[in-house]
Design a protein around this motif. Structure first.
Motif, PDB file in Angstrom:
ATOM      1  N   LYS A   8       0.802  -1.219   0.000  1.00  0.00           N
ATOM      2  CA  LYS A   8       0.000   0.000   0.000  1.00  0.00           C
ATOM      3  C   LYS A   8       0.840   1.276   0.000  1.00  0.00           C
ATOM      4  N   SER A  10       2.097   4.876  -1.135  1.00  0.00           N
ATOM      5  CA  SER A  10       1.555   6.111  -1.719  1.00  0.00           C
ATOM      6  C   SER A  10       2.622   7.197  -1.646  1.00  0.00           C
ATOM      7  N   LYS A  11       2.645   8.057  -2.687  1.00  0.00           N
ATOM      8  CA  LYS A  11       3.621   9.151  -2.688  1.00  0.00           C
ATOM      9  C   LYS A  11       3.079  10.320  -3.487  1.00  0.00           C
ATOM     10  N   THR A  12       3.207  11.511  -2.898  1.00  0.00           N
ATOM     11  CA  THR A  12       2.780  12.748  -3.547  1.00  0.00           C
ATOM     12  C   THR A  12       3.910  13.766  -3.465  1.00  0.00           C
ATOM     13  N   ASN A  17       0.084  13.700  -7.452  1.00  0.00           N
ATOM     14  CA  ASN A  17      -0.058  12.382  -6.842  1.00  0.00           C
ATOM     15  C   ASN A  17       0.568  11.341  -7.767  1.00  0.00           C
ATOM     16  N   GLU A  20      -0.773   5.620  -5.529  1.00  0.00           N
ATOM     17  CA  GLU A  20      -1.527   5.457  -4.288  1.00  0.00           C
ATOM     18  C   GLU A  20      -1.881   3.982  -4.092  1.00  0.00           C
ATOM     19  N   ASP A  21      -1.613   3.482  -2.863  1.00  0.00           N
ATOM     20  CA  ASP A  21      -1.974   2.111  -2.460  1.00  0.00           C
ATOM     21  C   ASP A  21      -1.423   1.041  -3.412  1.00  0.00           C
TER      22      ASP A  21
END
Length: 628
Positions: A8, A10-12, A17, A20-21
């Motif tokens: 899972k 996620s990185k922004t 974005n 995600e997940d």
């Protein structure tokens, strides 16, 4: 057995974005390639797994006894560290003792009297105790393959390519259970790449890598993970299998999208007619409408249809290279090279690193002057030069503004024009990215922008120096389609075998002492011929007495050729030699300046048939040669 689990993730970055997940795992011995467009998070995922970055959420679960080595795309070193320190940086006891041994050898070599350090005998004893001599030989082989010879050199004195090779060598030397490699083939010549392919095929080695080299990917990997629109798609197979299954997936998605768009039109009519006071039932339908809308217009990163950019008219005289010589100080780079380019030729340029490929392009472009000989350029020739030095622009400007300074509109072959924005979209820069500042781009995005800027100037002669480094596979396909549709001439320096096979009509090969040979064949055909020649040389240079001495009392382990196979083997050697001689004569005829189109077509057809026969017979010869 699962050795790593990415769970899972996620990185922004800012308001972007990346993903995600995301969840995936790596099994022992599995070799996985991660594919995605530049700037969508490939290197970020590797950095998170390699411990260089933290995810916004999610975790990496790694089995306790697993050793991991990570090759970053742009490795950073302490400028004062020596090559020896950089390579032998592992806490592994055996590697540390080998480092001490190499340090002693360097001290002995530097000493005027070749005095042996006091610690040397103790180091040798430890080498014996740890049985480190085979390991040391393996390390020397790896360093030799990457041409790393000066272990005392400081990191601040190294080029970007040397740093990448040293970082790769260090990753391989550590004998890790899991290798994480970000663009491992960048800055390697083709011989190094082919050696690395074999090295990574070890059955117990687990691998996660990002690469744009499709032959490399196809030969090494058994699974491909594609990151697209923030989602992961897994394909259990090599690159060929991935292409087949991705095509099926896109066809299915297209069918679903077409259905969604049809439904969307009906629902849109209903939305427009629905009164403001809505019931619970109508509100549910409204929510459903927005879901349909999103699906109907979901962005597909498939790129636009290929189109050709016009090039300025090119005259009959294009480029004549006559008895070209070039040397740096006392090193001969090019020796007595002569060639006359014809309209529409696309020529690949290959050879080991440092042999002079980039120098040839600089001589052709006029950036360098020959030591002797002459290069005569036609008056209508307009060069488009893509160099390894990168793009020199004001990094505080936006992409769209930089492109518009060179061309507000780009002329197409069909006579129409497209806007700078549309041209950016063709090369994978979405409208939101076009307003990004150049300084904010990833390394691959900067190189891609450099390429499109070169092509936007409507040149009729392209000089491309390693145009594929740091490119994603989709951009590679775009470039290849562009080159195949290009009316002008092109000289392409590249280590990408797939690109050379696909677009080059023939290849210039740099050999020893500055000699450049012209091979009218694909790169793969050339390599097949060279491997056969090398095999013949080895047979001649290995005396039978040496072989008998090495295996005095053993039964032969290798199958012998039968009488018929021996006859076929000898006959094939003669046939291949004749076909190669005939092909060379056809090349001379094709270069003779003959204007009779019927003759040229016949010679060209005969040449192609001859090359096909050479391939077939060479492959059979190799099969028989391996039996010996």
């Amino acid at each position: 057995m699962n050795i790593l689990l990415a769970e899972k993730l996620s990185k922004t970055y800012g308001d972007k974005n990346l993903f995600e997940d995301l969840t995936f795992g790596i099994e022992k011995g599995q070799k996985i390639a991660l594919i995605a467009r530049n700037g969508t998070g490939k290197s970020t995922i590797l950095n998170i797994i390699g411990g260089k970055e933290m995810p916004d959420s999610g975790q990496i679960v790694l089995r306790n006894d697993i050793r991991v080595s990570y090759l970053q795309q742009d490795p950073e070193f302490d400028p004062e560290s020596s090559v020896l320190d950089l390579i032998f940086s592992s806490p592994n006891e055996t590697i540390n003792i080998i480092k001490q041994y190499e340090t002693c050898l360097m001290e002995i070599e530097k000493s005027a009297t070749h005095e042996v350090p006091e610690i040397f005998e103790e180091v040798v004893r430890k080498m014996d105790h740890l049985d480190a001599w085979n390991y040391e030989n393996s390390i020397k082989q790896i360093l030799g393959k990457f041409q790393i010879t000066d272990l005392s050199q400081k990191a601040k004195e190294l080029s970007g390519g040397q740093k990448k090779k040293i970082s790769l060598a260090s990753a391989l030397i550590n004998e890790a259970d899991l290798l994480i490699l970000d663009e491992p083939t960048n800055h390697l010549d083709i011989d190094m790449i082919e050696w690395l392919e074999e090295f990574l095929k070890k059955p117990n080695l687990s691998l996660l890598m990002v690469t744009h080299d499709r032959y490399f990917l196809n030969k090494v990997c058994d699974e491909i993970i594609e990151l697209e629109n923030g989602q992961l798609y897994r394909y259990k197979g090599n690159y060929e299998y991935y292409l087949e299954k991705k095509d099926e997936r896109l066809e299915n998605e297209k069918t679903e999208t077409d259905k969604a768009r049809s439904l969307y039109k009906r629902e849109l009519d209903w939305m427009r007619k629905t009164p403001q006071a809505r019931t619970t039932k109508s509100k549910s339908r409204i929510d459903s409408f927005y879901d349909i809308e999103e699906k109907a217009f979901k962005a597909q990163a498939q790129g636009m249809k290929s189109f050709g950019v016009t090039s300025e008219r090119i005259g009959n005289k294009i480029l004549e290279i006559n008895n070209l010589h070039f040397s740096y100080e006392h090193k001969k780079i090019i020796s007595d090279f002569t060639y006359t380019l014809k309209k529409g030729e696309r020529i690949g340029v290959v050879g080991p690193n440092g042999c002079g490929k980039s120098t040839l392009l600089k001589l052709v472009s006029g950036l360098l002057k020959p030591s002797a000989g002459k290069i005569a350029k036609g008056s209508t020739v307009q060069f488009g030069y893509y160099s390894q030095d990168g793009l020199q622009v004001d990094e505080s400007k936006r992409l769209i503004d930089i492109l518009k300074e060179h061309a507000e509109f780009i002329k197409l072959k069909n006579g129409k024009e497209i806007s700078a924005s549309t041209f950016l979209t063709y090369f994978g820069f979405a409208h939101t990215t076009q307003w990004n500042y150049f300084d904010n781009l990833s390394g691959g995005e900067k190189r891609r922008f450099h390429l499109l800027l070169t092509l936007s100037k409507n040149p009729n002669f392209l000089l491309l120096d390693e145009p594929t480094n740091d490119f994603d596979i989709e951009t590679m396909n775009t470039l290849e389609d562009f080159l195949l549709d290009f009316d002008g001439c092109a000289l392409i320096v590249s280590h990408d075998r797939f690109l050379l096979d696909k677009v080059a009509d023939h290849i210039f090969v740099f050999e020893e002492n500055g000699v450049i040979k012209d091979f009218y064949s694909s790169y793969s055909q050339y390599r097949s011929i060279k491997k056969r020649e090398l095999s013949q040389q080895k047979k001649v240079s290995t005396p039978t007495s040496d072989i008998a001495e090495k295996t005095p009392n053993r039964e032969p382990l290798i199958k012998k050729r039968s009488y018929k196979e021996e006859q076929e083997y000898n006959k094939l050697e003669q046939e291949i030699a004749y076909l190669e001689s005939n092909s060379q004569k056809l090349v001379e005829l094709l270069n003779s300046g003959e204007t009779n189109s019927e003759l040229l077509v016949n010679w060209s057809k005969e040449y192609e048939e001859s090359q096909q026969l050479i391939d077939i017979k060479t492959n059979r010869w190799i099969e028989l040669d391996e039996i010996s």
